[in-house]
Design a protein around this motif. Structure first.
Motif, PDB file in Angstrom:
ATOM      1  N   GLU A  39       0.810  -1.224   0.000  1.00  0.00           N
ATOM      2  CA  GLU A  39       0.000   0.000   0.000  1.00  0.00           C
ATOM      3  C   GLU A  39       0.844   1.276   0.000  1.00  0.00           C
ATOM      4  O   GLU A  39       0.495   2.268  -0.632  1.00  0.00           O
ATOM      5  N   LEU A  40       1.977   1.251   0.737  1.00  0.00           N
ATOM      6  CA  LEU A  40       2.745   2.490   0.909  1.00  0.00           C
ATOM      7  C   LEU A  40       3.515   2.925  -0.332  1.00  0.00           C
ATOM      8  O   LEU A  40       4.206   3.944  -0.313  1.00  0.00           O
ATOM      9  N   VAL A  41       3.367   2.177  -1.416  1.00  0.00           N
ATOM     10  CA  VAL A  41       3.953   2.595  -2.691  1.00  0.00           C
ATOM     11  C   VAL A  41       3.474   4.021  -3.028  1.00  0.00           C
ATOM     12  O   VAL A  41       4.233   4.859  -3.523  1.00  0.00           O
ATOM     13  N   GLU A  42       2.198   4.261  -2.737  1.00  0.00           N
ATOM     14  CA  GLU A  42       1.652   5.592  -3.034  1.00  0.00           C
ATOM     15  C   GLU A  42       2.423   6.684  -2.281  1.00  0.00           C
ATOM     16  O   GLU A  42       2.666   7.764  -2.810  1.00  0.00           O
ATOM     17  N   ARG A  43       2.823   6.379  -1.052  1.00  0.00           N
ATOM     18  CA  ARG A  43       3.563   7.354  -0.243  1.00  0.00           C
ATOM     19  C   ARG A  43       4.947   7.604  -0.839  1.00  0.00           C
ATOM     20  O   ARG A  43       5.440   8.740  -0.843  1.00  0.00           O
ATOM     21  N   VAL A  44       5.574   6.553  -1.350  1.00  0.00           N
ATOM     22  CA  VAL A  44       6.887   6.712  -1.994  1.00  0.00           C
ATOM     23  C   VAL A  44       6.750   7.619  -3.211  1.00  0.00           C
ATOM     24  O   VAL A  44       7.569   8.515  -3.445  1.00  0.00           O
ATOM     25  N   CYS A  45       5.709   7.398  -3.987  1.00  0.00           N
ATOM     26  CA  CYS A  45       5.487   8.239  -5.171  1.00  0.00           C
ATOM     27  C   CYS A  45       5.352   9.703  -4.759  1.00  0.00           C
ATOM     28  O   CYS A  45       5.938  10.600  -5.371  1.00  0.00           O
ATOM     29  N   ARG A  46       4.598   9.931  -3.683  1.00  0.00           N
ATOM     30  CA  ARG A  46       4.317  11.301  -3.240  1.00  0.00           C
ATOM     31  C   ARG A  46       5.580  11.983  -2.715  1.00  0.00           C
ATOM     32  O   ARG A  46       5.902  13.092  -3.081  1.00  0.00           O
ATOM     33  N   GLU A  47       6.345  11.249  -1.880  1.00  0.00           N
ATOM     34  CA  GLU A  47       7.442  11.911  -1.164  1.00  0.00           C
ATOM     35  C   GLU A  47       8.801  11.795  -1.849  1.00  0.00           C
ATOM     36  O   GLU A  47       9.603  12.714  -1.757  1.00  0.00           O
ATOM     37  N   VAL A  48       9.060  10.708  -2.514  1.00  0.00           N
ATOM     38  CA  VAL A  48      10.376  10.527  -3.141  1.00  0.00           C
ATOM     39  C   VAL A  48      10.345  10.993  -4.599  1.00  0.00           C
ATOM     40  O   VAL A  48      11.286  11.596  -5.096  1.00  0.00           O
ATOM     41  N   LEU A  49       9.231  10.741  -5.290  1.00  0.00           N
ATOM     42  CA  LEU A  49       9.167  11.081  -6.717  1.00  0.00           C
ATOM     43  C   LEU A  49       8.445  12.416  -6.934  1.00  0.00           C
ATOM     44  O   LEU A  49       8.702  13.108  -7.920  1.00  0.00           O
ATOM     45  N   ARG A  50       7.518  12.719  -6.045  1.00  0.00           N
ATOM     46  CA  ARG A  50       6.764  13.981  -6.081  1.00  0.00           C
ATOM     47  C   ARG A  50       6.078  14.195  -7.427  1.00  0.00           C
ATOM     48  O   ARG A  50       6.080  15.286  -7.996  1.00  0.00           O
ATOM     49  N   GLN A  51       5.544  13.117  -7.931  1.00  0.00           N
ATOM     50  CA  GLN A  51       4.881  13.196  -9.235  1.00  0.00           C
ATOM     51  C   GLN A  51       3.878  12.048  -9.334  1.00  0.00           C
ATOM     52  O   GLN A  51       4.137  10.962  -8.806  1.00  0.00           O
TER      53      GLN A  51
END
Ligand SMILES: Nc1nc2c(ncn2[C@@H]2O[C@H](COP(=O)(O)OP(=O)(O)O)[C@@H](O)[C@H]2O)c(=O)[nH]1
Ligand SMILES: [Mg+2]
Length: 459
Positions: A39-51
């Motif tokens: 589930e936390l893949v979405e958080r990685v996208c938000r915080e590490v990739l910011r896109q």
């Protein structure tokens, strides 16, 4: 008739945290990949990739650290659930293949509440979420470990489901006969007619034959993966250690003209044209007063008892009689008689497969005739270069198929002796459970643990 095991579903609900691992080998390289599932893949996208990422599209973008600095720029790929390897959200981050950089990236990700994956955990989740069955999960590990073309190709066949399809056919046949029998039990007044007038006996016989065929293929597949165990035995000084060295193409065992040089069983893992072989050199069998030699001879007999094949070495340059040796060998273990030292006896190299046991004439010292023995070993193991229908299998699969076969044989016996539909049905239930263990339909947590823990991290 059970579609998915209860234990499978229970496990699936236990493992909902998000995992991450470096999926590429721990070394410097052009590209390194970090894989994240959950589930936390979405958080990685938000915080590490910011896109926002488009599913299954390659995005080239910066990977941000906590302090807004850029760790690296690379490619990100998002596979939203359920269309991913694990069945969960999966994110792959491809960056430069620096172990240090990959560590930093992994640390950045684990700070978001994501934990490091255990070995094989991605594959385990793929299994628990029904993306692959247990045979296919094991085939992934076999494919990664494969060191020969045959091993790689046969693992690929298992991964694509060739072996699984055969197992599903068996299961369906078992379910078909079981449903019929259970109907017979429910209408027990007519049970006798049901069993005698129907073709249950024929169907069971056909099932048994098919089981034997699949068992044969699985045995070959398991030999391919795990290797035959071959024990070299014979009297002292006949050239046993010389043959081991010749087959291994290495100076593994000490060779001297002093009888009793080899005192302990020497186990080696070798390959013949890529075919794995466990080979055991043993102490010469003879009457000895030396306690060390006696122990060595006892160990030789123990090794022979658990072998797939014995090579009985005889000296062709002397009149080495084999009667007393043959009497000491267990009759159920296949045997090849190898007459060694033909360079001294002057005989030519040959193989004779027409006798009760195979007889080979060769010279371990010069190498004459070795090829004949090697080709025969390959043939015995079902290892041919064009092994187009071999799939990898494991001992676990062979064991389960053997248990299923025993149950079906007992069921046939019950049917023949008129023991009643209940007993037949019970044996078929056991057979179905054994078959289900192979694909993972029926499993225990222990079994899953032992299978997946042997995987590499990130797989
Ligand atoms: N001429 C000849 N000598 C051999 C051959 N194989 C082994 N020997 C010799 O026989 C002796 C005993 O060999 P070794 O491998 O130690 O026999 P082991 O006791 O059965 O293990 C050594 O001197 C070897 O060099 C062969 O094919 N031809
Ligand atoms: Mg020896």
């Amino acid at each position: 008739m059970v579609a998915a095991s209860a234990s499978t579903r229970r496990l699936a609900t236990l493992t909902t945290d998000t995992i991450a691992a470096i999926a590429t080998p721990p070394a410097r390289g052009g590209i390194g990949i970090v894989r994240i599932s959950g589930e936390l893949v979405e958080r990685v996208c938000r915080e590490v990739l910011r896109q926002d990422l488009r599913p299954r599209h390659a995005h080239f973008l910066p990977f941000y650290d906590t302090d807004d600095s850029i760790l690296d720029s690379g490619v990100a790929l998002l596979f939203p659930q359920p269309h991913s390897f694990t069945g969960e959200h999966v994110l792959e981050l491809h960056c430069h293949g620096s172990p240090m950089l990959l560590d930093l990236l992994l640390r950045r990700i684990t700070r978001l509440g994501i934990r490091l994956a255990r070995p094989g955990e991605f594959s385990e989740r793929a299994f628990l979420n029904g993306k692959i069955d247990l045979i296919q999960a094991e085939a992934i590990a076999d494919l990664i470990e494969s060191s020969t073309e045959t091993a790689a190709r046969s693992a690929q066949r298992s991964l694509q489901g060739e072996f699984s399809t055969l197992i599903h056919e068996l299961r369906d046949a078992l379910i078909g006969i079981r449903s019929f029998l259970e109907a017979a039990i429910d209408f027990s007044d007519e049970e006798i007619d049901y069993l005698t007038e129907s073709n249950t006996a024929q169907r069971l016989q056909a099932l048994s034959t098919r089981l034997e065929e699949i068992l044969g293929s699985a045995r070959k597949g398991s030999v391919l993966r795990e290797g035959l165990t071959v024990v070299i035995a014979g009297r002292p000084n006949v050239g046993k250690s010389s043959l081991l060295n010749r087959l291994a193409q290495k100076d593994l065992a000490i060779v001297t003209d002093i009888a009793g040089t080899t005192r302990d069983a020497l186990r080696e893992y070798i390959q013949i044209d890529g075919m794995p072989l466990h080979i055991v050199d043993t102490a010469g069998i003879h009457d000895s007063e030396d306690p060390i030699e006696q122990e060595g001879i006892r160990r030789a007999h123990t090794a022979i008892a658990s072998a797939d094949l014995t090579l009985l070495i005889l000296d062709d340059s002397t009149n080495d009689a084999d009667d007393d040796l043959l009497a000491q060998l267990p009759p159920e273990i296949p045997l090849i008689k190898v007459y060694n030292k033909i360079d001294l006896s002057g005989r030519s190299a040959s193989i004779d497969e027409n006798e009760n046991c195979v007889v080979v004439h060769l010279s371990a010292k010069t190498g004459l005739g070795i090829k004949l023995l090697q080709e025969h070993l390959k043939k015995m193991a079902g290892y041919e270069s064009d092994s187009a229908h071999v799939f990898t299998a494991r001992r676990r699969h062979v064991d389960a198929l053997e248990r299923a076969h025993t149950a079906v044989t007992t069921a046939i016996l019950h049917l023949q002796t008129g023991s009643g539909a209940e007993l037949v049905a019970e044996e078929l239930r056991l057979a179905q459970t054994s078959v289900g263990e192979i694909t993972g339909e029926f499993t225990t947590e222990d079994l899953l643990g032992s299978i997946f823990s042997s995987f590499c991290i990130g797989k």
